[in-house]
Design a protein around this motif. Structure first.
Motif, PDB file in Angstrom:
ATOM      1  N   GLY A   1      89.682  49.292 106.959  1.00 35.63           N
ATOM      2  CA  GLY A   1      89.355  47.816 107.392  1.00 35.63           C
ATOM      3  C   GLY A   1      88.702  47.209 106.498  1.00 35.63           C
ATOM      4  O   GLY A   1      88.519  47.813 105.394  1.00 35.63           O
ATOM      5  N   PRO A   2      88.341  45.802 106.710  1.00 44.11           N
ATOM      6  CA  PRO A   2      87.533  45.183 105.668  1.00 44.11           C
ATOM      7  C   PRO A   2      86.296  45.633 105.273  1.00 44.11           C
ATOM      8  O   PRO A   2      85.728  46.579 105.954  1.00 44.11           O
ATOM      9  CB  PRO A   2      87.345  43.732 106.029  1.00 44.11           C
ATOM     10  N   ARG A   3      85.818  45.494 104.001  1.00 41.89           N
ATOM     11  CA  ARG A   3      84.659  46.134 103.551  1.00 41.89           C
ATOM     12  C   ARG A   3      83.451  44.727 103.316  1.00 41.89           C
ATOM     13  O   ARG A   3      83.859  43.706 102.353  1.00 41.89           O
ATOM     14  CB  ARG A   3      84.808  46.500 102.056  1.00 41.89           C
ATOM     15  N   LEU A   4      82.584  44.677 104.120  1.00 41.91           N
ATOM     16  CA  LEU A   4      81.734  43.597 104.378  1.00 41.91           C
ATOM     17  C   LEU A   4      80.216  43.821 103.824  1.00 41.91           C
ATOM     18  O   LEU A   4      79.681  44.998 104.376  1.00 41.91           O
ATOM     19  CB  LEU A   4      81.639  43.099 105.736  1.00 41.91           C
TER      20      LEU A   4
ATOM     21  N   LEU B   1      77.709  47.308  93.843  1.00 42.98           N
ATOM     22  CA  LEU B   1      77.674  47.444  94.897  1.00 42.98           C
ATOM     23  C   LEU B   1      78.631  46.244  95.698  1.00 42.98           C
ATOM     24  O   LEU B   1      79.396  46.583  96.509  1.00 42.98           O
ATOM     25  CB  LEU B   1      76.263  47.167  95.674  1.00 42.98           C
ATOM     26  N   LEU B   2      78.515  45.093  95.310  1.00 42.63           N
ATOM     27  CA  LEU B   2      79.516  44.124  95.726  1.00 42.63           C
ATOM     28  C   LEU B   2      80.849  44.164  95.123  1.00 42.63           C
ATOM     29  O   LEU B   2      81.828  43.764  96.211  1.00 42.63           O
ATOM     30  CB  LEU B   2      79.043  42.672  94.942  1.00 42.63           C
ATOM     31  N   GLU B   3      81.014  44.937  94.175  1.00 37.93           N
ATOM     32  CA  GLU B   3      82.477  45.092  93.758  1.00 37.93           C
ATOM     33  C   GLU B   3      83.045  45.827  94.542  1.00 37.93           C
ATOM     34  O   GLU B   3      84.477  45.946  94.695  1.00 37.93           O
ATOM     35  CB  GLU B   3      82.351  45.809  92.134  1.00 37.93           C
TER      36      GLU B   3
ATOM     37  N   THR C   1      75.087  35.315  93.583  1.00 37.71           N
ATOM     38  CA  THR C   1      75.756  36.385  94.396  1.00 37.71           C
ATOM     39  C   THR C   1      77.210  36.128  94.576  1.00 37.71           C
ATOM     40  O   THR C   1      78.059  36.808  94.330  1.00 37.71           O
ATOM     41  CB  THR C   1      75.003  36.721  95.568  1.00 37.71           C
ATOM     42  N   ASN C   2      77.364  34.677  95.244  1.00 36.77           N
ATOM     43  CA  ASN C   2      78.798  34.639  95.675  1.00 36.77           C
ATOM     44  C   ASN C   2      79.697  34.273  94.459  1.00 36.77           C
ATOM     45  O   ASN C   2      81.002  34.600  94.459  1.00 36.77           O
ATOM     46  CB  ASN C   2      78.621  33.249  96.465  1.00 36.77           C
ATOM     47  N   GLU C   3      79.167  33.634  93.307  1.00 30.03           N
ATOM     48  CA  GLU C   3      79.955  33.471  92.010  1.00 30.03           C
ATOM     49  C   GLU C   3      80.678  34.897  91.661  1.00 30.03           C
ATOM     50  O   GLU C   3      81.589  35.142  91.190  1.00 30.03           O
ATOM     51  CB  GLU C   3      79.342  32.593  91.023  1.00 30.03           C
ATOM     52  N   TYR C   4      79.694  35.967  91.544  1.00 23.31           N
ATOM     53  CA  TYR C   4      80.180  37.078  91.063  1.00 23.31           C
ATOM     54  C   TYR C   4      80.981  37.624  91.938  1.00 23.31           C
ATOM     55  O   TYR C   4      82.006  38.347  91.647  1.00 23.31           O
ATOM     56  CB  TYR C   4      78.689  38.027  90.911  1.00 23.31           C
ATOM     57  N   MET C   5      80.725  37.730  93.228  1.00 24.22           N
ATOM     58  CA  MET C   5      81.622  37.943  94.143  1.00 24.22           C
ATOM     59  C   MET C   5      83.048  37.512  94.031  1.00 24.22           C
ATOM     60  O   MET C   5      84.033  38.417  94.135  1.00 24.22           O
ATOM     61  CB  MET C   5      81.386  37.807  95.650  1.00 24.22           C
ATOM     62  N   ARG C   6      83.130  35.988  93.806  1.00 27.97           N
ATOM     63  CA  ARG C   6      84.496  35.540  93.785  1.00 27.97           C
ATOM     64  C   ARG C   6      85.141  36.118  92.169  1.00 27.97           C
ATOM     65  O   ARG C   6      86.388  36.273  92.418  1.00 27.97           O
ATOM     66  CB  ARG C   6      84.497  34.290  93.561  1.00 27.97           C
TER      67      ARG C   6
END
Length: 331
Positions: free
Chosen positions: A23-26, A111-113, A196-201
């Motif tokens: 499933g999704p990875r949060l 980790l975010l990747e 963090t969000n900019e990197y995630m996007r």
């Protein structure tokens, strides 16, 4: 600090849960800023529920980081050696990390990747209600290309906040140009605006920053805890709540400007709270030379900081947005 032996409390603690069904990875972050403790409290409560069986992960992967900046938390201040939520990119190969936050970033980026979705839990200094922050609309531009705006908007809608705010990186870039006399910011300067969000996007995922309320608001940890559960339900990672009501439609605001504090004698005309409405022509602050800074249109004050250092952001200004988070954008 980076040249010394790490204190035991400066080590990063990461909790991972993987269900048997894919499933999704949060990933959920708390404590990116050390003096913002509500996200940590919400995550620790969720951890206890998972460990005790009160909450069961049915599918996907969940990673919880209660304190993303342990040094800043130990010092109980916003930053350790610098703001972790700026320049959030790995150190280039062959270079040594410049500071403690760079070392933490080097751990958090990979980790975010490995995840699809990020929920980053924060709080703010001034008074005001909780709100969610989202990124750009779908676009193929050079500043922040993106293709998952609808999914990100859905996550923001389910945070349960009365407001959602868009437009951070665009206004950060405009602020840099403003400080440079109108010259567009170079890539290195823009990189400092990445959080963090900019990197995630940039890695193909999407994310929401949830500002859970004022730092000391006793309700803020509950806002964080509810948001984690809401994200898990939305993504189908835990059982649905049969008593849950459809999320109310929040008002959507768009950041349109940032104003710096030029001098330590610059003062607000009153104590502003985030989302205080301001009418066109209404005084906001008085500069050191006595000139009055007034609103150039109807709008809202965001992140007022009466203690801002000269040359730093004093307040942001937002207006109502025409974006509809409930509908995918037309091609």
């Amino acid at each position: 600090m980076s040249a010394q032996q790490p204190h035991v409390s400066d080590l990063l603690r990461i909790h991972g849960f993987t269900a048997l069904e894919p499933g999704p990875r949060l990933i959920v972050l708390g404590g990116v800023h050390g003096d913002e403790t509500c996200g940590t409290a919400g995550i620790e409560r969720t951890l206890a529920e998972l460990d005790g069986g009160a909450l069961q992960l049915l599918r996907g992967q969940l990673t919880l980081v209660p304190v993303a900046n342990p040094l800043a938390r130990r010092l109980m201040r916003r930053e350790g050696e610098r703001n972790l939520n700026r320049l959030f990119k790995p150190t280039p190969a062959g270079e040594a990390p410049a500071d403690y936050e760079a070392r933490i970033t080097n751990l958090l980026c990979p980790l975010l990747e490995r995840h699809d979705v990020l929920l980053d839990l924060h709080s703010f200094q001034s008074a005001g209600e909780a709100f969610a922050m989202i990124g750009p609309r779908d676009n193929a531009g050079t500043l922040e290309p993106f293709a998952r705006a609808f999914e990100e908007g859905q996550l923001a809608l389910h945070m349960g906040t009365p407001r959602v705010v868009e437009g951070w990186l665009e206004i950060y870039a405009a602020g840099l140009a403003q400080r440079a006399g109108g010259r567009p910011a170079d890539e290195a300067a823009l990189a400092f605006g990445w959080g963090t969000n900019e990197y995630m996007r940039s890695r193909g995922g999407y994310g929401v920053t949830l500002e859970c309320g004022q730092h000391e608001d006793p309700a803020a940890p509950e806002v964080a805890h509810r948001a984690i559960h809401a994200a898990l339900r939305l993504l189908g990672m835990v059982a649905p709540d049969p008593h849950a009501k459809p999320p109310a439609t929040p008002s959507l605001l768009r950041l349109v400007s940032v104003t710096d504090r030029d001098d330590e004698d610059d003062q607000f005309v009153r104590e502003w709270a985030t989302f205080d409405p301001v009418a066109k022509g209404e005084p906001i602050g008085v500069r050191a030379d006595g000139s009055v800074l007034a609103a150039d249109r109807d709008g809202f004050i965001v992140f007022p900081n009466a203690q801002a250092l000269p040359g730093a952001e004093w307040f942001y200004f937002a207006v109502e947005s025409d974006r509809d988070l409930r509908r995918p954008a037309l091609p």
